[in-house]
Design an enzyme around this catalytic site. Structure first.
Site, PDB file in Angstrom:
ATOM      1  N   GLY A  83       0.849  -1.177   0.000  1.00 48.29           N
ATOM      2  CA  GLY A  83       0.000   0.000   0.000  1.00 48.29           C
ATOM      3  C   GLY A  83       0.889   1.232   0.000  1.00 48.29           C
ATOM      4  CG  ASP A  84      -0.774   4.865  -0.778  1.00 44.91           C
ATOM      5  OD1 ASP A  84      -0.238   4.905  -1.897  1.00 44.91           O
ATOM      6  OD2 ASP A  84      -2.005   4.852  -0.605  1.00 44.91           O
TER       7      ASP A  84
END
Length: 387
Positions: A83-84
């Protein structure tokens, strides 16, 4: 690298063959990132003639420590499959190096393997492509990555009351958005749907957050570095590297007199964004671009009804929330901002990651990082590979 020239822009093409270092978080999203890489990405890299070294991260900040100390000359790009949050680690690891100016020019790439995947969705959006499902987004980003072209990326310097200085590529949030991001961690097993669940839970118990918000609009002439006294900058003793925050006064001093101070002090949410998407299906800042040098500041004042707030988030799926004419919603383009919460407890996030609660300020630094993609929107500066 060789430069390919287009009207009004430069597109940079990296040399081939390529060698990538791929950092993969096996616990991101539903925990399927490794299987998704093997099933969708590995074959693409082989077909494109791209060699790679795969490292599975083992703990929080593993990637941050690795890139902070690594010999980056071994690789043509650092690719993050997660993810980020893992990209947040990598960016800050690079900016903690003594050679940060050179290190942050290492092209970076992102393959969506988490829950939010906001930056991957933003890259897909900037490429002019229609919104797609999670696995289709991964395939799209894989193709973009294999093209081996580079574009610029804005980074934002975020200064905390603890004197810590962080570098952010996505967002700074306080209030409803930050609460949902952190409180929905318990629903991680459902993947991206965790944000929908978290939103409904928080709507059921809507909070008001008290604080002071100030910002420097982009149209203010004092937003230009040549007109600002750079001796007022506030370098952090815990992060001595990175560009000067020439627009910011120290947090223990008032904001500069030419800043705008918001008169309202009761908010439902404050979110500052420098990419188009806040999550894969949340087009929160439709006008944003990778390297526009703008913080897209959105805040919602207290008094909005639950129904109106829900309507706002539903409209955000296609970027229509800014056209709802809701009197409680304010959108402004800024170069810098300061947030001073009055509430004794609360949540502030940077790129979706929990940070120390308290006064915080930020300034955007245009085209500081580089990202791989296939559209011609680069400016001189470091390179960022993003899939």
């Amino acid at each position: 690298m060789s430069a390919i020239h287009f009207p009004g822009a430069i597109k940079v093409e990296v040399k081939r063959p390529l060698m990538f270092l791929i950092l993969l978080n096996p616990h991101s999203g539903k925990g399927h990132a490794h299987a998704l890489f093997n099933g969708n990405v590995q074959g693409m890299l082989q077909d494109a003639g791209i060699q790679h070294t795969l490292i599975i991260t083992e703990r929080q900040n593993h990637a941050r420590e690795l890139v902070r100390d690594a010999d980056l000359s071994q690789w043509d790009a650092l690719v993050i499959m997660s993810g980020d949050g893992l990209l947040f680690e990598v960016v800050n690891g690079l900016m903690e190096r003594e050679d940060w100016e050179e290190a942050i020019q290492t092209p970076l790439g992102v393959l969506p393997g988490g829950s939010g995947n906001a930056l991957a969705a933003s890259i897909h959006h900037y490429s002019g492509l229609q919104a797609v499902s999670s696995e289709e987004l991964l395939i799209s980003c894989g193709f973009i990555l294999c093209k081996g072209l580079v574009s610029q990326l804005d980074l934002t310097s975020v200064c905390l009351a603890s004197s810590q200085r962080l570098f952010s590529f996505l967002s700074l949030a306080w209030g409803f958005v930050a609460d949902v991001d952190i409180e929905s961690e318990k629903y991680r097993h459902v993947g991206a749907a965790r944000f929908t669940v978290g939103t409904m839970v928080r709507l059921g118990s809507l909070r008001v957050y008290r604080g002071k918000l100030a910002y420097l609009p982009i149209e203010n002439p004092m937003s230009q570095p040549s007109l600002v006294d750079s001796t007022q900058s506030n370098p952090s003793p815990l992060s001595v590297f990175g560009p000067t925050d020439f627009l910011l006064n120290p947090l223990n001093q008032p904001v500069p007199g030419h800043w705008t101070v918001v008169q309202d002090e009761d908010f439902v949410l404050v979110v500052a964004m420098y990419q188009s998407h806040l999550a894969k299906d949340m087009l929160a800042a439709p006008a944003s671009r990778l390297d526009d040098g703008i913080i897209h500041l959105i805040y919602v004042k207290a008094g909005i009804s639950r129904r109106s707030l829900l309507r706002l988030f539903l409209a955000m799926e296609n970027g229509g929330h800014l056209n709802t004419n809701c009197p409680h919603v304010v959108y402004v383009k800024v170069k810098a901002l300061r947030l001073e919460p009055y509430s004794p407890k609360g949540i502030i996030t940077v790129d979706g990651e929990l940070v120390d609660y308290g006064p915080v300020q930020a300034q955007i630094h245009g085209s500081l990082g580089d990202h791989t993609c296939h559209f011609p929107r680069t400016r001189p500066g470091p390179d960022f590979y993003i899939a």
